[in-house]
Design a protein around this motif. Structure first.
Motif, PDB file in Angstrom:
ATOM      1  N   LYS A  17       0.843  -1.208   0.000  1.00  0.00           N
ATOM      2  CA  LYS A  17       0.000   0.000   0.000  1.00  0.00           C
ATOM      3  C   LYS A  17       0.874   1.253   0.000  1.00  0.00           C
ATOM      4  CE  LYS A  17      -3.877   2.107   2.569  1.00  0.00           C
ATOM      5  NZ  LYS A  17      -3.354   3.425   2.922  1.00  0.00           N
ATOM      6  N   LYS A  18       1.869   1.288   0.860  1.00  0.00           N
ATOM      7  CA  LYS A  18       2.751   2.447   0.938  1.00  0.00           C
ATOM      8  C   LYS A  18       3.513   2.658  -0.370  1.00  0.00           C
ATOM      9  CE  LYS A  18       3.421   2.363   5.959  1.00  0.00           C
ATOM     10  NZ  LYS A  18       4.405   2.150   7.063  1.00  0.00           N
ATOM     11  N   SER A  19       3.960   1.553  -0.971  1.00  0.00           N
ATOM     12  CA  SER A  19       4.691   1.661  -2.241  1.00  0.00           C
ATOM     13  C   SER A  19       3.789   2.190  -3.345  1.00  0.00           C
ATOM     14  CB  SER A  19       5.247   0.285  -2.643  1.00  0.00           C
ATOM     15  OG  SER A  19       6.222  -0.161  -1.733  1.00  0.00           O
ATOM     16  N   LEU A  20       2.568   1.671  -3.416  1.00  0.00           N
ATOM     17  CA  LEU A  20       1.626   2.128  -4.430  1.00  0.00           C
ATOM     18  C   LEU A  20       1.266   3.597  -4.224  1.00  0.00           C
ATOM     19  CD1 LEU A  20      -0.697  -1.002  -4.552  1.00  0.00           C
ATOM     20  CD2 LEU A  20       0.631  -0.135  -6.482  1.00  0.00           C
ATOM     21  N   GLU A  21       1.055   3.994  -2.988  1.00  0.00           N
ATOM     22  CA  GLU A  21       0.728   5.395  -2.704  1.00  0.00           C
ATOM     23  C   GLU A  21       1.878   6.306  -3.102  1.00  0.00           C
ATOM     24  OE1 GLU A  21      -2.433   4.847   0.993  1.00  0.00           O
ATOM     25  OE2 GLU A  21      -0.291   5.070   1.420  1.00  0.00           O
ATOM     26  N   LYS A  22       3.100   5.846  -2.905  1.00  0.00           N
ATOM     27  CA  LYS A  22       4.276   6.615  -3.321  1.00  0.00           C
ATOM     28  C   LYS A  22       4.282   6.800  -4.835  1.00  0.00           C
ATOM     29  CE  LYS A  22       9.340   6.584  -2.955  1.00  0.00           C
ATOM     30  NZ  LYS A  22      10.518   5.818  -2.476  1.00  0.00           N
ATOM     31  N   ASN A  23       3.660   5.835  -5.537  1.00  0.00           N
ATOM     32  CA  ASN A  23       3.602   5.880  -6.998  1.00  0.00           C
ATOM     33  C   ASN A  23       2.293   6.469  -7.514  1.00  0.00           C
ATOM     34  OD1 ASN A  23       6.139   4.711  -7.128  1.00  0.00           O
ATOM     35  ND2 ASN A  23       5.342   2.632  -7.265  1.00  0.00           N
ATOM     36  N   ASN A  24       1.639   7.266  -6.659  1.00  0.00           N
ATOM     37  CA  ASN A  24       0.463   8.070  -7.043  1.00  0.00           C
ATOM     38  C   ASN A  24      -0.860   7.308  -7.115  1.00  0.00           C
ATOM     39  OD1 ASN A  24       1.635  10.567  -7.053  1.00  0.00           O
ATOM     40  ND2 ASN A  24       1.956  10.670  -9.258  1.00  0.00           N
ATOM     41  N   TYR A  25      -0.944   6.145  -6.502  1.00  0.00           N
ATOM     42  CA  TYR A  25      -2.210   5.416  -6.460  1.00  0.00           C
ATOM     43  C   TYR A  25      -2.959   5.695  -5.162  1.00  0.00           C
ATOM     44  CZ  TYR A  25      -0.414   2.575 -10.322  1.00  0.00           C
ATOM     45  OH  TYR A  25       0.091   2.154 -11.522  1.00  0.00           O
ATOM     46  N   ASP A  26      -4.293   5.643  -5.241  1.00  0.00           N
ATOM     47  CA  ASP A  26      -5.117   5.567  -4.047  1.00  0.00           C
ATOM     48  C   ASP A  26      -5.319   4.084  -3.737  1.00  0.00           C
ATOM     49  OD1 ASP A  26      -5.334   8.317  -4.044  1.00  0.00           O
ATOM     50  OD2 ASP A  26      -7.296   8.338  -5.025  1.00  0.00           O
ATOM     51  N   VAL A  27      -5.153   3.689  -2.481  1.00  0.00           N
ATOM     52  CA  VAL A  27      -5.153   2.263  -2.156  1.00  0.00           C
ATOM     53  C   VAL A  27      -6.083   1.961  -0.981  1.00  0.00           C
ATOM     54  CG1 VAL A  27      -3.709   0.265  -1.601  1.00  0.00           C
ATOM     55  CG2 VAL A  27      -2.736   2.160  -2.914  1.00  0.00           C
ATOM     56  N   TYR A  28      -6.839   0.879  -1.155  1.00  0.00           N
ATOM     57  CA  TYR A  28      -7.712   0.381  -0.094  1.00  0.00           C
ATOM     58  C   TYR A  28      -7.336  -1.075   0.191  1.00  0.00           C
ATOM     59  CZ  TYR A  28     -10.637   4.350  -1.543  1.00  0.00           C
ATOM     60  OH  TYR A  28     -11.101   5.592  -1.873  1.00  0.00           O
ATOM     61  N   ILE A  29      -7.285  -1.436   1.460  1.00  0.00           N
ATOM     62  CA  ILE A  29      -7.093  -2.823   1.857  1.00  0.00           C
ATOM     63  C   ILE A  29      -8.410  -3.314   2.459  1.00  0.00           C
ATOM     64  CG2 ILE A  29      -5.859  -4.441   3.350  1.00  0.00           C
ATOM     65  CD1 ILE A  29      -3.453  -2.553   3.232  1.00  0.00           C
ATOM     66  N   VAL A  30      -8.968  -4.394   1.910  1.00  0.00           N
ATOM     67  CA  VAL A  30     -10.243  -4.911   2.386  1.00  0.00           C
ATOM     68  C   VAL A  30     -10.103  -6.389   2.729  1.00  0.00           C
ATOM     69  CG1 VAL A  30     -11.532  -3.222   1.031  1.00  0.00           C
ATOM     70  CG2 VAL A  30     -11.064  -5.483   0.062  1.00  0.00           C
ATOM     71  N   ASN A  31     -11.025  -6.878   3.552  1.00  0.00           N
ATOM     72  CA  ASN A  31     -10.926  -8.247   4.062  1.00  0.00           C
ATOM     73  C   ASN A  31     -11.410  -9.305   3.083  1.00  0.00           C
ATOM     74  OD1 ASN A  31      -9.876  -7.843   6.797  1.00  0.00           O
ATOM     75  ND2 ASN A  31     -11.801  -6.759   7.161  1.00  0.00           N
ATOM     76  N   ASP A  32     -12.410  -8.976   2.273  1.00  0.00           N
ATOM     77  CA  ASP A  32     -12.986  -9.997   1.405  1.00  0.00           C
ATOM     78  C   ASP A  32     -13.695  -9.352   0.217  1.00  0.00           C
ATOM     79  OD1 ASP A  32     -15.457  -9.040   2.456  1.00  0.00           O
ATOM     80  OD2 ASP A  32     -15.378 -10.519   4.077  1.00  0.00           O
ATOM     81  N   VAL A  33     -14.262 -10.212  -0.623  1.00  0.00           N
ATOM     82  CA  VAL A  33     -14.920  -9.751  -1.843  1.00  0.00           C
ATOM     83  C   VAL A  33     -16.095  -8.830  -1.538  1.00  0.00           C
ATOM     84  CG1 VAL A  33     -16.369 -10.543  -3.764  1.00  0.00           C
ATOM     85  CG2 VAL A  33     -14.180 -11.666  -3.311  1.00  0.00           C
ATOM     86  N   GLU A  34     -16.873  -9.169  -0.515  1.00  0.00           N
ATOM     87  CA  GLU A  34     -18.040  -8.343  -0.195  1.00  0.00           C
ATOM     88  C   GLU A  34     -17.634  -6.941   0.229  1.00  0.00           C
ATOM     89  OE1 GLU A  34     -21.174  -9.173  -0.907  1.00  0.00           O
ATOM     90  OE2 GLU A  34     -20.161 -10.895  -1.790  1.00  0.00           O
ATOM     91  N   GLU A  35     -16.568  -6.836   0.997  1.00  0.00           N
ATOM     92  CA  GLU A  35     -16.082  -5.510   1.388  1.00  0.00           C
ATOM     93  C   GLU A  35     -15.514  -4.775   0.180  1.00  0.00           C
ATOM     94  OE1 GLU A  35     -13.031  -3.413   4.608  1.00  0.00           O
ATOM     95  OE2 GLU A  35     -13.453  -5.565   4.763  1.00  0.00           O
TER      96      GLU A  35
END
Length: 213
Positions: A17-35
């Motif tokens: 997540k931190k690496s992607l954000e450094k590369n200008n992405y917005d990032v979400y971490i979710v637990n499962d498909v429904e989330e």
């Protein structure tokens, strides 16, 4: 999931997540498909024009039908009865969509997206065209670096997809890439996206489940 394994996975996802954000992405971490579906619905505004990149992550986990039921205009490449010409037209219209929803063949811990395409329509639209690109990815898509990404894409994802599509290629016989020159070869465009040049155009939803190939 074992609590220790879950802890390890969370730490890995946070690093990515931190690496992607450094590369200008917005990032979400979710637990499962429904989330992930809830997150998707919260991101996409009503009446937006939405298209899909080819992805078993989307197909196998109900994302296609979920988006169809949203209050959006869908450029639906998966609609039954479409001719190859109609599908090609959708591919071209995708460049003017508000959102492209797809997955990535691999995501490195450095925050790079690695994709291998047959026609190139998915990779091309990930690079340029749609206003925003949403990448849905299970934790199994994460690899350490570009070397691991290359191996995963060429010797795992590509043979499986070629088999799924009933292609007559050497990899469907031996299970690994033979770097063939078959007319039915699906691995034609190898693309590494190091970063998004427009901050926030790329959105990555990392899902704590094994999804897709």
């Amino acid at each position: 999931m074992n609590s220790n394994v879950n802890w390890y996975l969370e730490k890995k996802l946070e690093r990515v997540k931190k690496s992607l954000e450094k590369n200008n992405y917005d990032v979400y971490i979710v637990n499962d498909v429904e989330e992930a579906k809830t997150t998707l619905k919260n991101i996409i505004e009503k009446n937006a024009k939405v298209s899909f990149g080819g992805s078993m992550t989307l197909i196998d986990n109900g994302f296609i039908d979920f988006v169809r039921d949203m209050e959006v205009e869908v450029l639906d490449r998966y609609k039954e009865g479409l001719t190859p010409e109609e599908i090609g037209e959708i591919f071209r219209k995708t460049f003017f969509a508000d959102y492209l929803i797809t997955s990535s063949n691999a995501i490195t811990e450095e925050g790079y997206l690695v994709n291998l395409d047959g026609t190139g329509n998915r990779a091309a639209a990930m690079i340029f065209g749609p206003k925003k690109v949403i990448v849905m990815a299970g934790y199994n898509k994460i690899v350490k670096d570009l070397n691991e990404a290359y191996n995963r894409v060429r010797n795992y994802a590509s043979p499986i997809n070629a088999k799924r599509l009933s292609r007559k290629t050497p990899c469907t016989e031996v299970g690994v890439c033979m770097d063939c020159n078959s007319p039915e070869r699906i691995c034609n465009h190898y693309v590494i996206t190091y970063r998004q040049n427009v901050k926030g155009r790329g959105i990555v939803i990392l899902i704590k489940q094994e999804l897709g190939f």
